[in-house]
Write a protein that holds these residues in place. Structure first.
Motif, PDB file in Angstrom:
ATOM      1  N   ILE A   1       0.845  -1.199   0.000  1.00  0.00           N
ATOM      2  CA  ILE A   1       0.000   0.000   0.000  1.00  0.00           C
ATOM      3  C   ILE A   1       0.876   1.243   0.000  1.00  0.00           C
ATOM      4  CG2 ILE A   1      -1.723   1.298   1.301  1.00  0.00           C
ATOM      5  CD1 ILE A   1      -2.814  -1.323   2.335  1.00  0.00           C
ATOM      6  N   ARG A   2       1.904   1.256   0.853  1.00  0.00           N
ATOM      7  CA  ARG A   2       2.789   2.419   0.920  1.00  0.00           C
ATOM      8  C   ARG A   2       3.546   2.618  -0.395  1.00  0.00           C
ATOM      9  NH1 ARG A   2       4.982   0.684   6.935  1.00  0.00           N
ATOM     10  NH2 ARG A   2       3.238   1.577   8.128  1.00  0.00           N
ATOM     11  N   VAL A   3       4.006   1.526  -0.973  1.00  0.00           N
ATOM     12  CA  VAL A   3       4.715   1.636  -2.249  1.00  0.00           C
ATOM     13  C   VAL A   3       3.771   2.129  -3.343  1.00  0.00           C
ATOM     14  CG1 VAL A   3       5.845   0.300  -4.071  1.00  0.00           C
ATOM     15  CG2 VAL A   3       6.469  -0.077  -1.687  1.00  0.00           C
ATOM     16  N   ALA A   4       2.529   1.640  -3.352  1.00  0.00           N
ATOM     17  CA  ALA A   4       1.571   2.066  -4.375  1.00  0.00           C
ATOM     18  C   ALA A   4       1.257   3.553  -4.243  1.00  0.00           C
ATOM     19  CB  ALA A   4       0.282   1.242  -4.272  1.00  0.00           C
ATOM     20  N   LYS A   5       1.117   4.029  -3.005  1.00  0.00           N
ATOM     21  CA  LYS A   5       0.868   5.469  -2.814  1.00  0.00           C
ATOM     22  C   LYS A   5       2.074   6.290  -3.255  1.00  0.00           C
ATOM     23  CE  LYS A   5      -2.535   5.042   0.904  1.00  0.00           C
ATOM     24  NZ  LYS A   5      -2.853   5.324   2.331  1.00  0.00           N
ATOM     25  N   ASN A   6       3.270   5.794  -2.970  1.00  0.00           N
ATOM     26  CA  ASN A   6       4.468   6.494  -3.455  1.00  0.00           C
ATOM     27  C   ASN A   6       4.541   6.475  -4.973  1.00  0.00           C
ATOM     28  OD1 ASN A   6       5.294   7.132  -0.870  1.00  0.00           O
ATOM     29  ND2 ASN A   6       6.692   5.398  -0.690  1.00  0.00           N
ATOM     30  N   ASN A   7       4.163   5.334  -5.569  1.00  0.00           N
ATOM     31  CA  ASN A   7       4.152   5.260  -7.035  1.00  0.00           C
ATOM     32  C   ASN A   7       3.135   6.221  -7.635  1.00  0.00           C
ATOM     33  OD1 ASN A   7       6.190   3.399  -7.271  1.00  0.00           O
ATOM     34  ND2 ASN A   7       4.840   1.635  -7.406  1.00  0.00           N
ATOM     35  N   LYS A   8       2.063   6.478  -6.884  1.00  0.00           N
ATOM     36  CA  LYS A   8       1.105   7.493  -7.347  1.00  0.00           C
ATOM     37  C   LYS A   8       1.782   8.862  -7.402  1.00  0.00           C
ATOM     38  CE  LYS A   8      -2.883   9.604  -8.110  1.00  0.00           C
ATOM     39  NZ  LYS A   8      -2.541  11.015  -7.845  1.00  0.00           N
ATOM     40  N   GLN A   9       2.605   9.173  -6.394  1.00  0.00           N
ATOM     41  CA  GLN A   9       3.352  10.439  -6.423  1.00  0.00           C
ATOM     42  C   GLN A   9       4.315  10.464  -7.611  1.00  0.00           C
ATOM     43  OE1 GLN A   9       5.144  11.662  -2.676  1.00  0.00           O
ATOM     44  NE2 GLN A   9       3.707  10.399  -1.532  1.00  0.00           N
ATOM     45  N   ILE A  10       4.985   9.338  -7.838  1.00  0.00           N
ATOM     46  CA  ILE A  10       5.909   9.278  -8.974  1.00  0.00           C
ATOM     47  C   ILE A  10       5.153   9.481 -10.284  1.00  0.00           C
ATOM     48  CG2 ILE A  10       7.463   7.757 -10.253  1.00  0.00           C
ATOM     49  CD1 ILE A  10       8.301   6.503  -7.634  1.00  0.00           C
ATOM     50  N   SER A  11       3.983   8.863 -10.399  1.00  0.00           N
ATOM     51  CA  SER A  11       3.199   9.002 -11.614  1.00  0.00           C
ATOM     52  C   SER A  11       2.731  10.445 -11.804  1.00  0.00           C
ATOM     53  CB  SER A  11       1.993   8.057 -11.566  1.00  0.00           C
ATOM     54  OG  SER A  11       1.328   8.012 -12.801  1.00  0.00           O
ATOM     55  N   ASP A  12       2.364  11.106 -10.703  1.00  0.00           N
ATOM     56  CA  ASP A  12       1.990  12.524 -10.786  1.00  0.00           C
ATOM     57  C   ASP A  12       3.153  13.358 -11.307  1.00  0.00           C
ATOM     58  OD1 ASP A  12      -0.571  12.070  -9.868  1.00  0.00           O
ATOM     59  OD2 ASP A  12      -0.078  12.483  -7.772  1.00  0.00           O
ATOM     60  N   GLN A  13       4.341  13.086 -10.788  1.00  0.00           N
ATOM     61  CA  GLN A  13       5.513  13.845 -11.220  1.00  0.00           C
ATOM     62  C   GLN A  13       5.884  13.515 -12.667  1.00  0.00           C
ATOM     63  OE1 GLN A  13       6.930  16.335  -9.515  1.00  0.00           O
ATOM     64  NE2 GLN A  13       5.338  15.981  -7.973  1.00  0.00           N
ATOM     65  N   THR A  14       5.688  12.268 -13.066  1.00  0.00           N
ATOM     66  CA  THR A  14       5.939  11.897 -14.458  1.00  0.00           C
ATOM     67  C   THR A  14       5.011  12.668 -15.396  1.00  0.00           C
ATOM     68  OG1 THR A  14       6.640   9.674 -13.796  1.00  0.00           O
ATOM     69  CG2 THR A  14       6.007   9.972 -16.086  1.00  0.00           C
ATOM     70  N   PHE A  15       3.761  12.787 -14.972  1.00  0.00           N
ATOM     71  CA  PHE A  15       2.806  13.560 -15.770  1.00  0.00           C
ATOM     72  C   PHE A  15       3.224  15.029 -15.852  1.00  0.00           C
ATOM     73  CE2 PHE A  15      -0.929  16.406 -15.421  1.00  0.00           C
ATOM     74  CZ  PHE A  15      -1.377  16.294 -16.720  1.00  0.00           C
ATOM     75  N   LEU A  16       3.604  15.622 -14.702  1.00  0.00           N
ATOM     76  CA  LEU A  16       4.016  17.026 -14.724  1.00  0.00           C
ATOM     77  C   LEU A  16       5.264  17.221 -15.578  1.00  0.00           C
ATOM     78  CD1 LEU A  16       3.436  18.072 -10.988  1.00  0.00           C
ATOM     79  CD2 LEU A  16       1.985  18.532 -12.970  1.00  0.00           C
ATOM     80  N   GLN A  17       6.162  16.247 -15.532  1.00  0.00           N
ATOM     81  CA  GLN A  17       7.354  16.326 -16.375  1.00  0.00           C
ATOM     82  C   GLN A  17       6.969  16.326 -17.856  1.00  0.00           C
ATOM     83  OE1 GLN A  17      10.207  13.256 -15.559  1.00  0.00           O
ATOM     84  NE2 GLN A  17      11.501  13.762 -17.303  1.00  0.00           N
TER      85      GLN A  17
END
Length: 591
Positions: free
Chosen positions: A226-242
């Motif tokens: 769960i913690r890794v998935a939530k962190n991956n959500k942050q990574i995905s958000d940053q990938t989108f912003l990039q």
């Protein structure tokens, strides 16, 4: 409203309530599962995901007048947010990452979050499903069994019709605990003369639990995914912003390149006009006998050369419009856009002095805002979570368990057995129906209980050793990769800052060069009229002026591109473009 209409409306509402059909204007949040209330069947129906819009936004039609698309830089940026397909594709990444969050909240493994993360899991997973599970089974059987003796059953043909029911409810928790409740009920009819009851009713209720004490104990290993998935959500958000930053930077560069080629066309048109005027002047002088005919040929050659340069520049203008249209439209072949000429409404004026930021402050800004840096930092957190979990998985498995079972039995006196002289009537507490059987089980009239531990020690433990070693190696690799990312960012910030300063200096030099070549051309033209210069020197001065004018425009556009690169290096492209994160995510922008 007719009765038929009322019935149809009621049917639609009933279908929505029972089946959980999608309602309009829903805000999609895939981290939250659909609940049973108020739509009982909602968890068993697919979520509504809107179809993508592949038509250009109305803003394009609004900005088009008289067959021309008039664009400011901000208009181009807004059109890219609304229409760019690369951004549209990237918007699905965070949604995909949210589905992994939901999946792991139910105790499942992540499947990879929108281009980031991985579905490969080192170490063990959660102890079980975090979603409660209810199972029910019903079994009815008719048996006709021949008997070798009638001593036991009182008949040589034993007939029984058992019917069994089972209900099991189970759930696991993040502490490493699993609980279960099992209810069994049966009804059996028989022709046996030795059975005290016919029919007979049996029931049992069992409550059990198990608790991990070593491997799999506690929140760490069980909440890991769960913690890794939530962190991956942050990574995905940053990938989108990039991705948004990259596209917006490309739009800005394409816009200023369009401005450049339009200005370059004007320069080439002026050069052609000068060459044609020189050609006409030479022809008149040849006609009156003051100039040799060869000079007309030279002038014609210069006209042909400048016309060729103009054609090349006009071709570049058409190509640059196509490039910009592709960035700001979902369908560049839309009739409203395909044949429309793009007119940039902003010019490249002489800029003020560039922003001066101390290099350490610039690097600090980039460290806080660059999506690549944030992604790498979150990835390191995930590595730490994984290492903690795989170290726990190296421990032996020690489970404590316990159970309590209540049983019940009831039935009606077997009428077939009354003729048996050896028949003994059963205890009155067992005479009754299904309810008496359940009451006995619930009250614990006939209890069974126990507890124990189970210890499993994997000899050699090579799989767990390999997972732990790999997790540590990957963390070391991620640390080096993070340092590499930071170093690349520092180099990019320094280079773009230097380029910004140098391009500002280029503008001043290019402006001065163009003024001097303009004066040189005017001087050569006067000297030529007085016979103190040659046609070759005039043509060369025209070429020098044309080149200097192009270089001046090029220097101004390069300064704009340097500003775009500097903002991208600092991770502030969105704020410098008047774009909010919410606007980037939804694609809805208001000027």
């Amino acid at each position: 409203m007719t009765r038929t209409s009322l019935r149809r409306a009621a049917a639609v509402i009933l279908a929505i309530l029972l089946l959980g059909l999608p309602l309009p204007a829903q805000n999609l949040d895939f981290t939250k599962g659909r609940r049973h209330f108020p739509f009982f069947f909602a968890p068993y129906t697919a979520r509504h995901v809107p179809q993508p819009s592949l038509t250009n936004s109305p803003r394009i039609e609004t900005l088009t007048r008289d067959g021309k698309l008039y664009l400011s830089l901000q208009d181009a940026i807004f059109l890219a947010l609304e229409n760019n397909l690369d951004i549209a594709v990237a918007r699905y990444g965070p949604d995909i990452a949210e589905t992994d969050v939901l999946r792991t909240q139910g105790g499942g493994l992540a499947r990879g979050a929108g281009g980031v993360g991985t579905a490969t899991a080192l170490g063990g997973g959660p102890v079980g499903s975090f979603d409660p599970t209810i199972s029910y089974s019903l079994n009815w059987t008719r048996r006709d069994i021949p008997q070798t003796t009638n001593f036991i059953t009182g008949t040589n043909e034993l007939k029984t019709t058992p019917m069994t029911n089972n209900v099991t409810i189970s759930q696991s928790f993040a502490t490493g605990t699993s609980v279960s409740f099992i209810f069994d009920a049966s009804r059996t009819s028989t022709n046996s003369l030795r059975s005290s009851f016919n029919p007979s009713f049996g029931s049992s209720m069992q409550v059990g639990f198990s608790q991990r004490l070593l491997s799999g104990f506690g929140f760490g290993p069980n909440l890991r995914f769960i913690r890794v998935a939530k962190n991956n959500k942050q990574i995905s958000d940053q990938t989108f912003l990039q991705q948004v930053m990259d596209i917006i930077s490309n739009v800005k560069n394409a816009y200023w390149e369009l401005v450049f080629v339009r200005e370059d066309v004007k320069v080439k048109e002026q050069s052609l006009a000068l060459a044609e005027r020189l050609h006409q002047d030479n022809r008149r002088q040849v006609e009156i006998g003051t100039l040799a005919p060869i000079e007309v040929v030279r002038a014609e050659s210069e006209v042909a050369r400048t016309r060729q340069d103009l054609i090349v520049s006009q071709t570049s203008l058409l190509q640059q419009q196509i490039t910009l249209k592709d960035l700001i439209a979902k369908n560049p072949m839309d009739p409203l856009l395909a044949l429309v000429e793009v007119i940039p409404t902003e010019a490249v004026e002489t800029p003020e002095m560039p922003e001066v930021i101390p290099i350490q402050d610039a690097i600090q800004i980039a460290m806080e805002k660059r999506p690549e840096i944030i992604q790498a930092q979150v990835d390191l957190k995930n590595r730490g979570i994984t290492i903690s979990a795989v170290k726990n998985s190296m421990l032996p498995t020690l489970d404590a368990f316990g159970f309590y079972t209540g049983s019940g039995l009831a039935g009606q006196i077997n009428q077939l057995a009354l003729s048996d002289p050896f028949f003994t009537p059963p205890d009155p507490q067992f005479i009754g129906g299904f309810n008496r059987s359940v009451t006995q089980a619930w009250q614990g009239d006939f209890p069974n209980y126990g507890f124990g531990v189970t210890l499993t020690i994997p000899l050699k433990n090579r799989s767990a050793q390999a997972d732990t070693a790999r997790a540590l190696i990957e963390e070391r690799q991620a640390q080096v990769r993070y340092r590499r990312t930071v170093n690349s960012m520092i180099v990019e910030v320094r280079n773009t800052q230097v380029a910004l300063e140098q391009n500002r200096a280029r503008i001043e030099a290019a402006e001065k060069s163009r003024r001097l070549f303009q004066e040189t051309l005017e001087a050569e033209q006067k000297k030529f009229q007085l016979g103190a210069s040659t046609i070759f020197q005039v043509i060369q001065a025209q070429r020098d002026l044309s080149q200097a004018a192009t270089q001046e425009v090029r220097a101004r556009v390069d300064f704009k591109r340097a500003q775009v690169a500097f903002d991208r290096a600092l991770g502030r492209t969105l704020e410098r473009s008047s774009i909010s994160v919410e606007g980037a995510q939804t694609g809805v922008v208001n000027p």
